[in-house]
Enzyme design. Structure first.
Site, PDB file in Angstrom:
ATOM      1  CB  CYS A  77      -0.887  -0.023   1.250  1.00  0.00           C
ATOM      2  SG  CYS A  77      -1.835   1.497   1.477  1.00  0.00           S
ATOM      3  CB  CYS A  80      -0.174   2.308   5.746  1.00  0.00           C
ATOM      4  SG  CYS A  80      -0.916   0.723   5.285  1.00  0.00           S
ATOM      5  CB  CYS A 125      -4.986  -0.483   2.522  1.00  0.00           C
ATOM      6  SG  CYS A 125      -3.817  -0.820   3.847  1.00  0.00           S
ATOM      7  CB  CYS A 128      -3.991   3.352   5.787  1.00  0.00           C
ATOM      8  SG  CYS A 128      -3.862   3.082   4.011  1.00  0.00           S
ATOM      9  CB  CYS A 148      -9.219  -3.815 -11.671  1.00  0.00           C
ATOM     10  SG  CYS A 148      -8.826  -2.664 -12.976  1.00  0.00           S
TER      11      CYS A 148
HETATM   12 ZN   LIG Z   1      -2.598   1.109   3.647  1.00  0.00          ZN
END
Ligand SMILES: [Zn+2]
Length: 159
Positions: A77, A80, A125, A128, A148
């Site tokens: 991510c 984070c 995610c 976060c 996607c």
């Molecule tokens: Zn994250």
């Protein structure tokens, strides 16, 4: 080798092994939520990543350098650093967005959005809550799923 030296050598070996295990991006982790004010995210992220991660924007297809990323490693991510996808699950979907058929268990959460009138499954995610992309049922085996993903919401970490 004296017995004491042998024990020390063995301890070192186990420590190295444990460190290697901890470095495996797919190992289970306890998800501690990362919660920041919108202004704080704006300061931390590039304008493009901020719009996608925090306001569910979609990047222009074909615009991400990660489309062509074929090395072994993982995709984390961009908000984070939580590892989300392993390179082994990336495939060429022809859509212009980095696509994956599976994610690392526990790392994503989903919700249904109605932005295009027809419902789509949005995913983000788990740590976060940064928006990553949408999941569809036209992916390859073994899952049949197509995650996607916006490339700007990810960072690639080579193995
Ligand atoms: Zn994250």
């Amino acid at each position: 080798m004296k017995r004491r030296e042998f024990v020390i050598a063995l301890t070192g070996l186990f420590a190295a092994h444990r460190a290697a295990e901890a470095a495996n991006p797919a190992d289970p982790v306890k998800i501690e939520k990362v919660v920041l004010a919108d202004e704080e995210w704006k300061k931390r992220l590039s304008p493009e990543a901020y719009r996608v991660l925090r306001h569910e924007d979609t990047e222009r297809p074909g615009s991400s350098p990660l489309n062509a990323e074929k090395r072994k490693g993982y995709f984390a991510c961009a908000g984070c650093d939580l590892p989300l996808f392993l390179s082994e699950t990336k495939y060429e979907s022809g859509t212009g967005w980095p696509s994956f058929y599976a994610f690392i268990p526990g790392r994503l959460a989903t919700k249904t959005d109605f932005k295009l009138v027809l419902p789509r499954t949005e995913y983000h995610c788990a740590r976060c809550e940064g928006h990553q992309g949408h999941v569809f049922d036209d992916g390859p085996k073994p899952t049949g799923k197509r995650y996607c993903n916006n490339g700007v919401a990810l960072k690639f970490v080579p193995a």
